[in-house]
Design a protein around this motif. Structure first.
Motif, mmCIF file in Angstrom:
data_model
loop_
_atom_site.group_PDB
_atom_site.id
_atom_site.type_symbol
_atom_site.label_atom_id
_atom_site.label_comp_id
_atom_site.label_asym_id
_atom_site.label_seq_id
_atom_site.Cartn_x
_atom_site.Cartn_y
_atom_site.Cartn_z
ATOM 1 N N VAL A 122 11.938 11.861 3.751
ATOM 2 C CA VAL A 122 12.194 11.885 2.314
ATOM 3 C C VAL A 122 12.941 10.617 1.894
ATOM 4 N N ALA A 123 13.859 10.164 2.718
ATOM 5 C CA ALA A 123 14.611 8.934 2.406
ATOM 6 C C ALA A 123 13.673 7.733 2.298
ATOM 7 N N THR A 124 12.681 7.668 3.170
ATOM 8 C CA THR A 124 11.715 6.566 3.128
ATOM 9 C C THR A 124 10.866 6.648 1.871
ATOM 10 N N VAL A 125 10.457 7.837 1.481
ATOM 11 C CA VAL A 125 9.691 8.028 0.253
ATOM 12 C C VAL A 125 10.505 7.536 -0.937
ATOM 13 N N LYS A 126 11.773 7.890 -0.978
ATOM 14 C CA LYS A 126 12.635 7.457 -2.090
ATOM 15 C C LYS A 126 12.794 5.942 -2.104
ATOM 16 N N THR A 127 12.852 5.323 -0.923
ATOM 17 C CA THR A 127 12.956 3.866 -0.838
ATOM 18 C C THR A 127 11.694 3.216 -1.393
ATOM 19 N N TYR A 128 10.522 3.709 -0.993
ATOM 20 C CA TYR A 128 9.260 3.168 -1.519
ATOM 21 C C TYR A 128 9.178 3.350 -3.028
ATOM 22 N N ARG A 129 9.616 4.502 -3.522
ATOM 23 C CA ARG A 129 9.604 4.754 -4.960
ATOM 24 C C ARG A 129 10.518 3.762 -5.682
ATOM 25 N N ARG A 130 11.715 3.594 -5.152
ATOM 26 C CA ARG A 130 12.678 2.673 -5.773
ATOM 27 C C ARG A 130 12.115 1.257 -5.827
ATOM 28 N N ARG A 131 11.546 0.805 -4.726
ATOM 29 C CA ARG A 131 10.988 -0.552 -4.681
ATOM 30 C C ARG A 131 9.820 -0.705 -5.659
ATOM 31 N N ALA B 226 0.808 -1.215 0.000
ATOM 32 C CA ALA B 226 0.000 0.000 0.000
ATOM 33 C C ALA B 226 0.846 1.273 0.000
ATOM 34 N N ARG B 227 1.921 1.302 0.778
ATOM 35 C CA ARG B 227 2.744 2.520 0.842
ATOM 36 C C ARG B 227 3.408 2.817 -0.491
ATOM 37 N N GLU B 228 3.827 1.785 -1.205
ATOM 38 C CA GLU B 228 4.418 2.001 -2.520
ATOM 39 C C GLU B 228 3.374 2.588 -3.466
ATOM 40 N N LEU B 229 2.149 2.087 -3.385
ATOM 41 C CA LEU B 229 1.064 2.642 -4.203
ATOM 42 C C LEU B 229 0.762 4.082 -3.817
ATOM 43 N N ASP B 230 0.785 4.370 -2.504
ATOM 44 C CA ASP B 230 0.558 5.742 -2.034
ATOM 45 C C ASP B 230 1.584 6.696 -2.634
ATOM 46 N N VAL B 231 2.841 6.281 -2.608
ATOM 47 C CA VAL B 231 3.915 7.123 -3.136
ATOM 48 C C VAL B 231 3.746 7.314 -4.641
ATOM 49 N N CYS B 232 3.467 6.242 -5.370
ATOM 50 C CA CYS B 232 3.286 6.352 -6.827
ATOM 51 C C CYS B 232 2.095 7.231 -7.171
ATOM 52 N N ALA B 233 1.010 7.095 -6.432
ATOM 53 C CA ALA B 233 -0.169 7.924 -6.682
ATOM 54 C C ALA B 233 0.161 9.398 -6.500
ATOM 55 N N LEU C 31 3.315 15.679 -6.862
ATOM 56 C CA LEU C 31 3.962 16.083 -5.612
ATOM 57 C C LEU C 31 5.456 15.789 -5.648
ATOM 58 N N SER C 32 6.218 16.610 -4.965
ATOM 59 C CA SER C 32 7.658 16.395 -4.826
ATOM 60 C C SER C 32 7.896 15.357 -3.726
ATOM 61 N N TYR C 33 9.131 14.897 -3.609
ATOM 62 C CA TYR C 33 9.459 13.974 -2.524
ATOM 63 C C TYR C 33 9.173 14.610 -1.172
ATOM 64 N N ASP C 34 9.496 15.889 -1.031
ATOM 65 C CA ASP C 34 9.217 16.597 0.223
ATOM 66 C C ASP C 34 7.713 16.646 0.489
ATOM 67 N N GLY C 35 6.942 16.924 -0.537
ATOM 68 C CA GLY C 35 5.496 16.981 -0.396
ATOM 69 C C GLY C 35 4.890 15.636 -0.032
#
Length: 59
Positions: A29-38, A3-10, A16-20
């Motif tokens: 922001v590091a966690t967002v980038k990790t979810y995006r990468r995965r 779900a979190r990976e989908l949240d980030v992709c959505a 939205l920016s990584y900060d947003g």
């Protein structure tokens, strides 16, 4: 996909920016980038533009 990976992709699709995204989801922001990468690895993507192309192709 988790779900979190989908949240980030959505949110990436919403522009939205990584900060947003981090502020919106209460993550670092590091966690967002990790979810995006995965998520991108699972979908075989390398760039955000490919995410948009994948989404538009499914409509």
């Amino acid at each position: 996909m988790p779900a979190r990976e989908l949240d980030v992709c959505a949110r990436l699709l919403q522009g939205l920016s990584y900060d947003g995204i981090a502020a919106d989801l209460g993550l670092s922001v590091a966690t967002v980038k990790t979810y995006r990468r995965r998520a991108f690895e699972r979908m075989g993507l390398h760039f955000k533009s490919e995410l948009f192309a994948t989404f538009v192709g499914q409509m």
